[in-house]
Scaffold this motif. Structure first.
Motif, PDB file in Angstrom:
ATOM      1  N   GLU A   8      22.279  74.749 -17.922  1.00 35.57           N
ATOM      2  CA  GLU A   8      22.284  75.056 -19.348  1.00 35.57           C
ATOM      3  C   GLU A   8      21.071  74.406 -19.993  1.00 35.57           C
ATOM      4  O   GLU A   8      20.918  73.183 -19.950  1.00 35.57           O
ATOM      5  CB  GLU A   8      23.561  74.547 -20.007  1.00 35.57           C
ATOM      6  CG  GLU A   8      23.564  74.810 -21.486  1.00 35.57           C
ATOM      7  CD  GLU A   8      24.646  74.052 -22.228  1.00 35.57           C
ATOM      8  OE1 GLU A   8      24.820  74.369 -23.411  1.00 35.57           O
ATOM      9  OE2 GLU A   8      25.271  73.150 -21.667  1.00 35.57           O
ATOM     10  N   GLU A   9      20.210  75.214 -20.569  1.00 37.12           N
ATOM     11  CA  GLU A   9      19.033  74.732 -21.298  1.00 37.12           C
ATOM     12  C   GLU A   9      18.283  73.642 -20.532  1.00 37.12           C
ATOM     13  O   GLU A   9      17.971  72.587 -21.061  1.00 37.12           O
ATOM     14  CB  GLU A   9      19.424  74.251 -22.692  1.00 37.12           C
ATOM     15  CG  GLU A   9      19.979  75.332 -23.594  1.00 37.12           C
ATOM     16  CD  GLU A   9      18.983  76.424 -23.960  1.00 37.12           C
ATOM     17  OE1 GLU A   9      17.781  76.295 -23.693  1.00 37.12           O
ATOM     18  OE2 GLU A   9      19.421  77.444 -24.529  1.00 37.12           O
ATOM     19  N   ASN A  42      14.969  71.899 -21.833  1.00 36.17           N
ATOM     20  CA  ASN A  42      14.926  70.964 -22.964  1.00 36.17           C
ATOM     21  C   ASN A  42      14.260  69.664 -22.527  1.00 36.17           C
ATOM     22  O   ASN A  42      14.513  69.174 -21.428  1.00 36.17           O
ATOM     23  CB  ASN A  42      16.334  70.658 -23.473  1.00 36.17           C
ATOM     24  CG  ASN A  42      16.898  71.789 -24.301  1.00 36.17           C
ATOM     25  OD1 ASN A  42      16.257  72.802 -24.524  1.00 36.17           O
ATOM     26  ND2 ASN A  42      18.130  71.623 -24.751  1.00 36.17           N
ATOM     27  N   SER A  60      19.312  79.954 -21.174  1.00 40.80           N
ATOM     28  CA  SER A  60      18.089  79.440 -21.768  1.00 40.80           C
ATOM     29  C   SER A  60      17.706  80.300 -22.964  1.00 40.80           C
ATOM     30  O   SER A  60      17.940  81.509 -22.967  1.00 40.80           O
ATOM     31  CB  SER A  60      16.955  79.449 -20.745  1.00 40.80           C
ATOM     32  OG  SER A  60      15.755  78.972 -21.321  1.00 40.80           O
ATOM     33  N   HIS A  61      17.109  79.649 -23.936  1.00 42.37           N
ATOM     34  CA  HIS A  61      16.529  80.372 -25.066  1.00 42.37           C
ATOM     35  C   HIS A  61      15.032  80.577 -24.873  1.00 42.37           C
ATOM     36  O   HIS A  61      14.378  81.189 -25.704  1.00 42.37           O
ATOM     37  CB  HIS A  61      16.787  79.614 -26.377  1.00 42.37           C
ATOM     38  CG  HIS A  61      18.210  79.676 -26.806  1.00 42.37           C
ATOM     39  ND1 HIS A  61      19.136  78.745 -26.418  1.00 42.37           N
ATOM     40  CD2 HIS A  61      18.872  80.578 -27.566  1.00 42.37           C
ATOM     41  CE1 HIS A  61      20.307  79.064 -26.938  1.00 42.37           C
ATOM     42  NE2 HIS A  61      20.174  80.177 -27.640  1.00 42.37           N
TER      43      HIS A  61
END
Length: 133
Positions: free
Chosen positions: A74-75, A78, A103-104
């Motif tokens: 998750e992400e 970052n 992910s963004h």
């Protein structure tokens, strides 16, 4: 991988941290660590001397070299700088198992994902990343 990176032994070297839990041989350990920007000179550095980003990359290396067949991330980008994200992309692309990640970061997704799903009306829908909105 824990948020506080507690899986790292700060008194052990980069190589020791990874090799103690790895199922891979020395060649593969060094290859993945190189993908994660740990050159030969860094392998003997103690983890407590590493920056925050380097510790994150080391924890990722431990995870990639473990006996896990599937990774749920998750992400994961970052707190990583651009060079670290690019290194992570290379390492994930070399991972032989299955990776499911959120992910963004659309560039990260394009470089790593082989299929793309989105949640729509509480269901997973496979879609083309280039038509994502």
């Amino acid at each position: 991988m824990s948020q506080d990176l507690s899986e790292l032994d700060l008194n052990k070297s980069v190589y020791e941290n990874v090799s103690l839990t790895s199922i891979q041989d020395t060649y593969h350990i060094r290859m993945i660590l190189r993908h994660l920007l740990f050159d030969a000179g860094m392998l003997e550095k103690k983890a407590f001397t590493l920056s925050g980003g380097e510790r994150v990359r080391l924890a990722i290396g431990k995870m990639l070299l473990s006996d896990a067949d599937i990774l749920l991330l998750e992400e994961i980008t970052n707190y990583l700088d651009i060079a670290s994200i690019e290194a992570l992309e290379r390492a994930l692309c070399a991972y032989p198992g299955t990776i499911i990640f959120i992910s963004h970061d659309i560039n990260f997704i394009k470089h790593v994902a082989t299929s793309f799903v989105k949640i729509e009306n509480k269901k997973l829908v496979e879609t083309d990343i280039y038509h994502y909105n």
